[in-house]
Scaffold this active site. Structure first.
Site, short mmCIF file in Angstrom:
data_model
loop_
_atom_site.label_atom_id
_atom_site.label_comp_id
_atom_site.label_asym_id
_atom_site.label_seq_id
_atom_site.Cartn_x
_atom_site.Cartn_y
_atom_site.Cartn_z
N ARG A 260 0.83 -1.20 0.00
CA ARG A 260 0.00 0.00 0.00
C ARG A 260 0.87 1.26 0.00
O ARG A 260 0.50 2.28 0.57
CB ARG A 260 -0.94 0.00 1.20
CG ARG A 260 -2.36 0.47 0.87
CD ARG A 260 -3.25 0.52 2.10
NE ARG A 260 -3.65 -0.80 2.55
CZ ARG A 260 -3.83 -1.14 3.83
NH1 ARG A 260 -3.62 -0.27 4.79
NH2 ARG A 260 -4.21 -2.36 4.15
N TYR B 253 -15.09 -11.24 1.08
CA TYR B 253 -15.79 -10.00 0.75
C TYR B 253 -17.07 -10.28 -0.05
O TYR B 253 -18.09 -9.60 0.13
CB TYR B 253 -14.88 -9.08 -0.06
CG TYR B 253 -13.82 -8.39 0.76
CD1 TYR B 253 -14.12 -7.27 1.52
CD2 TYR B 253 -12.51 -8.86 0.78
CE1 TYR B 253 -13.16 -6.62 2.26
CE2 TYR B 253 -11.53 -8.22 1.52
CZ TYR B 253 -11.85 -7.10 2.27
OH TYR B 253 -10.89 -6.47 3.02
N ASP C 5 -7.09 -2.27 -6.64
CA ASP C 5 -7.71 -2.83 -5.45
C ASP C 5 -7.87 -4.33 -5.65
O ASP C 5 -8.03 -4.80 -6.79
CB ASP C 5 -9.08 -2.18 -5.19
CG ASP C 5 -9.63 -2.55 -3.81
OD1 ASP C 5 -9.20 -1.91 -2.83
OD2 ASP C 5 -10.43 -3.49 -3.72
N ARG D 181 -6.52 11.99 -5.42
CA ARG D 181 -7.81 11.34 -5.21
C ARG D 181 -8.94 12.37 -5.19
O ARG D 181 -10.04 12.11 -5.69
CB ARG D 181 -7.79 10.54 -3.91
CG ARG D 181 -9.14 9.89 -3.60
CD ARG D 181 -9.06 8.85 -2.53
NE ARG D 181 -10.40 8.41 -2.12
CZ ARG D 181 -10.65 7.33 -1.39
NH1 ARG D 181 -9.64 6.58 -0.97
NH2 ARG D 181 -11.88 7.00 -1.05
#
Length: 368
Positions: free
Chosen positions: A29, A155, A79, A42
């Site tokens: 990350r 998930y 991601d 962002r």
């Protein structure tokens, strides 16, 4: 596909268990919210998915940490949940809440509908890989990645992150047939996705088994490890530039199963901060065809201490691995420095600078 020659191959050499003049370092990350320039980009993108799906933005943020720090590898900005999103589960990111799926997979009909997605739906990722390779101009290698079949399943069934994994484990124990079906589709989808990244220019690939460690002994082997092995068996071994592509597997909480993970058909095992590197070397083995390079494993929360303590703890990790391999004529045990999990968004950027400097300086000193 023509790319610039690689100027710093230290990371790749370490993946292949070849001697290097210092221990390479990159951070999970590493392109993220701890960097003010990332936050600004962002904001321009409007959302996380607006950032991840725009080739120019994804390229920009991937390179941002390399402009600040002399890291030895870049990792694609994306991601782990892009694959189930392409399956039609409706991925979104709510501020302060993390990822969420509009259509979780919780019954037999939903499981039956699952299929390996059309990779055209993930074209934006592969376009970003090619763009980043060109923008790097050979500065350092580029790592591609995906979530593991089990982590994606967590998930997909939970519909979001979870503190107890109640829904996914209820399916696992109550309808193992459905869970095996999900994992089989996921494994084949992850393999196709990583192969597409390799074809686009990724020079190494990593499988993030972020939630493997929540499983019981025996269950981990059947529902996580076996499907990670299924992914690895399908991966291409040669990249777009004709060079071999090393494969990294990271299981958070996987220290219990190091010997079994040492049997995986991959080149590098990533370790979290609960594992002693010397004991990991002994467990995995240092010779033979299945010997692995090790990656890790500083506790990310060390980065909230002073720069002096950060440097001290970096040296402690390097010492725990032991004497570096220095014989250029032979393969041997090698170490890639990383955190034991992803860097926190609250990390002071100056402490990352202290970490990278300490790893490079001290690891060079260890080789004298």
């Amino acid at each position: 596909m023509a790319f610039s020659p690689l100027k710093n191959d230290t990371f790749l050499r370490a993946c292949w268990r070849q001697a290097t003049d210092h221990t390479p370092i990159w951070l999970m990350r590493q392109a993220g919210r701890y960097l003010p320039e990332y936050v600004a980009t962002r904001a321009r993108a409007g959302s996380f998915m607006g950032l991840a799906t725009n080739v120019d933005y994804a390229t920009e943020v991937t390179l941002q940490p390399l402009a600040r720090y002399p890291l030895d590898a870049a990792i694609l900005f994306s991601d782990i949940l892009t694959v189930p999103d392409a399956m039609g589960l409706g991925l979104s990111f709510e501020a302060g809440e993390g990822p969420r799926f509009a259509h979780p997979v919780r019954d037999e009909a939903a499981v039956a509908r699952l299929a390996v997605p059309d990779l055209d739906k993930l074209r934006y990722v592969c376009d970003a890989v090619g763009s980043i390779r060109r923008a790097l101009d050979g500065q350092v290698p580029l790592i591609g990645f995906s979530g593991s079949p089990w982590t994606l399943a967590c998930y997909m069934v939970e519909g979001a992150g979870s503190s107890d994994y109640r829904l996914v484990k209820s399916m696992l124990y109550g309808r193992a047939d459905l869970m095996h079906r999900i994992l089989a589709v996921n494994a084949d989808a992850v393999a196709a996705y990583l192969n597409a990244q390799i074809d686009a220019g990724a020079q190494a690939v990593m499988i993030f088994d972020s939630w493997g460690g929540v499983l019981a002994d025996g269950v981990f082997q059947e529902f996580s490890l076996a499907y990670t092995a299924r992914v690895l068996s399908q991966l291409k071994r040669t990249g777009a530039d004709g060079q071999p592509v090393p494969r990294i597997v990271f299981t958070k909480g996987g220290g219990l199963w190091l010997r079994e993970m040492g049997e995986l058909d991959c080149e590098v095992l990533g370790l979290d901060w609960t594992v002693n590197l010397a004991r990991a070397r002994a467990a995995v083995g240092e010779s033979g065809e299945k010997a692995k390079a090790l990656q890790g494993n500083l506790d990310p929360n060390v980065l909230f201490a002073s720069p002096e303590v950060v440097a001290q703890e970096a040296r402690r990790v390097l010492d725990s691995f032991g004497k570096p391999h220095t014989d250029v004529a032979a393969s041997g045990p090698t170490h890639i420095f990383n955190l034991g999990h992803g860097i926190s968004q609250f990390t002071p950027p100056e402490n990352v600078a202290a970490l990278v400097e300490a790893v490079h300086l001290y690891s060079r000193a260890l080789r004298r």
